[in-house]
Each structure stands twice: as C-alpha cells, then as structure tokens.
Design an enzyme around this catalytic site. Structure first.
Site, PDB file in Angstrom:
ATOM      1  N   TYR A  49      16.042  30.845   7.309  1.00  0.00           N
ATOM      2  CA  TYR A  49      14.794  31.538   7.654  1.00  0.00           C
ATOM      3  C   TYR A  49      14.673  31.728   9.160  1.00  0.00           C
ATOM      4  O   TYR A  49      14.905  30.794   9.936  1.00  0.00           O
ATOM      5  CB  TYR A  49      13.586  30.759   7.156  1.00  0.00           C
ATOM      6  CG  TYR A  49      13.370  30.875   5.672  1.00  0.00           C
ATOM      7  CD1 TYR A  49      13.038  32.107   5.098  1.00  0.00           C
ATOM      8  CD2 TYR A  49      13.495  29.773   4.843  1.00  0.00           C
ATOM      9  CE1 TYR A  49      12.836  32.230   3.728  1.00  0.00           C
ATOM     10  CE2 TYR A  49      13.293  29.883   3.472  1.00  0.00           C
ATOM     11  CZ  TYR A  49      12.962  31.116   2.925  1.00  0.00           C
ATOM     12  OH  TYR A  49      12.765  31.230   1.572  1.00  0.00           O
ATOM     13  N   LYS A  95       0.851  -1.200   0.000  1.00  0.00           N
ATOM     14  CA  LYS A  95       0.000   0.000   0.000  1.00  0.00           C
ATOM     15  C   LYS A  95       0.888   1.252   0.000  1.00  0.00           C
ATOM     16  O   LYS A  95       2.111   1.158   0.248  1.00  0.00           O
ATOM     17  CB  LYS A  95      -0.893  -0.018   1.244  1.00  0.00           C
ATOM     18  CG  LYS A  95      -0.108  -0.014   2.547  1.00  0.00           C
ATOM     19  CD  LYS A  95      -0.985  -0.188   3.768  1.00  0.00           C
ATOM     20  CE  LYS A  95      -0.117  -0.287   5.007  1.00  0.00           C
ATOM     21  NZ  LYS A  95      -0.893  -0.377   6.242  1.00  0.00           N
TER      22      LYS A  95
END
Ligand code: PLP
Length: 356
Positions: free
Chosen positions: A252, A35
């Site tokens: 940042y 999956k």
C-alpha cells in the site's frame, strides 16, 4: 481449512517463569497480575498454571474477577481498580475478594456492601504518579473510617510509574513518598512490579505484584540468572514469493522501493491478526530461523518481507513474528509501542493454541 497463523502459548514456559519469579521474590508474598486476559495469554489456562504457586492473583476490575471466580473459588483475588459502583462492591464483599481503594467514594461503596473480615482493603497511596491514589492524610482518614466500622484487614499499596529506571528522579521521589507513608504505620505493604523486582529494588514491599515477567516479556537487559522465557509465540508461514526489479515498489502506498532486484515473501498475517500496522520498514521477521526485514506497509491480512538473502525460502516456510527467537519488545520498538500493548490486544480472529 488451515491458514497457518497462530499464537502458540507455552504453558510450560509460563510455569518455569512463575518458579523463577518466586525465587526472585524470596520470602515476599506474590500477587500475580492476570489482568487483560493474562496479558493476552488466556485468563483461565494461565490462572490454572499460576495460582498453585502464588498467594494471590490480580485483575483490573470485577468482570475479570468474576471470570476467574467461575473457574476457581479458592484463590485470593485482588481487584486493582476497586469497585466502580455498588454492584461491584457487593460482588467484592460477597465473594470475599481483596480490593484496592483509591478514593473515599470507594470506601463508601465497600462499607455499604457488608464487607467481611475476609477482604483485605489495600489503600492506594499516590506516591507521585498522579494517576490514582490517596494523599497521606487521606489514607489516615480512610483507615480510621474502616476501623470504626470494624474493618481492620487493611494494607498499603502504591505503584511505580518509572520502575524500569531505578535511577530516575521519578522513582526516587516515589520511593521517598512511599517510605514516609509506610514507616509511620504498621500495615502490610505492596509496591513492586516486574521491573522493580527484576532490579531488586531495596523497598518495603511485603507483597510483590509481578505481571509481564511471568509471561517472559519484561523489557530489561536479560541477566543470566533469570532466564525468563517468552510464553507467546506468534507464528505464520510464507504464502507467496516473487522477484521484483530495481525501482519497483511493494504494498500500500508503495512505501518501500527496491534499490536492486529483490525477492519478496508474502506472509499470511496482518494487522487484523494482531501484528502492528505501525511496524516500519526493517522490522525483523524470522523466516526459517533467519532474521529478515519487513518491507512495505502492513496490510490487514498480510505482510511483505525481503528474503533476497535467504534463497532456501519456499511457500510454506515457517515464520515467527515474535517468540523465542525474536522478542515482542523488539517488534514493539519498531512499531512505536511496547510489548504490553502488542500482547494485550490480540484479536479473536487469529487462534490461540495452548500447550504444556
Ligand atoms: C499491571 C499491574 C502490575 C503488574 O505490572 P508489570 O509491569 O506487568 O509487572 C502491578 N501493579 C499494578 C497496580 C498493576 O496495575
């Protein structure tokens, strides 16, 4: 054009892990979880390697099963969440897929979809995780309904919510509930996932359902007799280098501040490539085979790393974000998540390359 950032998928390591899993499972049947695009490793290339060695493949829902079926019309496939609607039920019945059912409604859907004897219906017991599944008496009721509709190809399954900790109260409760339900019926059983298989749980489980261990990313202390190898290698390269002075900041928000002159390497990979933005200062990054600390915030397209201790670093130096020398789970721990999440949410932007 060659931004040097890739996910290298080592299909040879995958095949070796499948063989080791088979040894581990002894004579139990194997239903291999593919999956989530084979946990981010690529559904079709991985299914082609895994399928010849196992008894079945497992996907979460019908669209995933459909993608598999288009490529392979013989391997058994289990749909772990079962049908969501009648169209799903018809798809399952029409393709002879196996399906988990967790509710009476799903039994309704499958019975109105001309189920054939080919499809094994796995009744899911809620053994204590309280996410999906039927209570013991509901299992009895749904088994009766299936039988009275001439469907006797059934099995009993459940899922462990804390399989990593064999001694946890949750695991103990679940195993007790499981055995109470299993012992009073003579049905095929399916319980164990990777962690439970690696811990060699003494539990009834004719089938095992390994997922993460196939991809070499189970987060358990490695035992030398199971040298599972990471299948995914997340690679990039240094794109710039600079020295900064004491008290200057990086990235940042200036999240990281130098306490001494520091050499900063900028690497061509960021959160838009699948590297977690939540990775903290100090998250290990392998540069030329040496572990160096991440400094400053992860940007969309870049990260910054302290390479003061590694004078040989140059533009173009090889970087491993995770792989053979750095476990994805280690990076995940520094980012407040688990390896499963990092592996299953790779963006299409950063190319995957498969090799054998
Ligand atoms: C995903 C999944 C598995 C595989 O779990 P791993 O921890 O990856 O081994 C097994 N059973 C069910 C029901 C699952 O959803």
């Amino acid at each position: 054009m060659a931004r040097p950032s890739y996910f290298d998928i080592d299909l040879r390591a995958l095949e070796q892990n499948v063989r080791l899993t088979k040894d581990r499972a002894a004579n139990k049947k194997i239903c291999a979880a593919v999956k989530g695009d084979a946990y981010g490793h690529g559904l079709i290339p991985c299914a082609e390697i895994i399928a010849p060695h196992v008894d079945s493949l497992a996907v979460a829902f019908c669209e995933e099963a459909s993608a598999l079926r288009q490529n392979d019309d013989s391997t058994r496939i289990v749909v772990l969440e079962g049908p969501f609607d009648l169209e799903d039920a018809k798809f399952i019945a029409g393709n002879g897929l196996d399906s988990v059912v967790h509710s009476a409604h799903q039994v309704d859907l499958l019975l109105s979809a001309q189920l054939t004897a080919k499809s094994t219906i796995w009744l899911k017991l809620d053994s204590g995780m309280h996410r999906l599944g039927l209570e013991d008496d509901e299992i009895t009721a749904q088994l009766k309904r299936l039988e009275s509709n001439n469907h006797s190809n059934t099995g009993l399954m459940s899922h462990l919510g804390d399989a990593e900790s064999i001694d946890s109260a949750m695991t103990k409760t679940q195993l007790a509930q499981w055995h109470a339900a299993v012992d009073k019926r003579s049905l095929p059983t399916s319980l164990l996932n990777s962690a439970a298989l690696l811990h060699a749980y003494d539990a009834k489980s004719d089938w095992v359902r390994p997922g993460i261990m196939l991809y070499g990313a189970a987060d358990l202390p490695t035992r030398d007799e199971t040298p599972l190898r990471p299948v995914m290698h997340f690679r990039s390269a240094v794109m710039a280098l600079r020295w900064i002075n004491e008290s200057e900041v990086v990235g940042y928000g200036g999240r990281w501040q130098a306490s001494k002159p520091t050499r900063v390497a900028t690497v061509a990979v960021g959160y838009a490539d699948g590297y977690p933005r939540t990775a903290c200062n100090g998250t290990p990054v392998m540069i030329d085979g040496v572990e160096c600390p991440l400094i400053g915030r992860v940007s969309m397209d870049m990260i910054t790393v302290d390479v003061t201790e590694l004078p040989s670093v140059a533009v173009g130096s090889e970087v491993e974000l995770w792989g053979n020398n750095l476990a994805v789970n280690t990076v995940a721990q520094h980012a407040g998540t688990i390896g499963y999440e990092l592996l299953t949410r790779l963006p299409a932007r950063c190319p995957r390359r498969w090799s054998r």
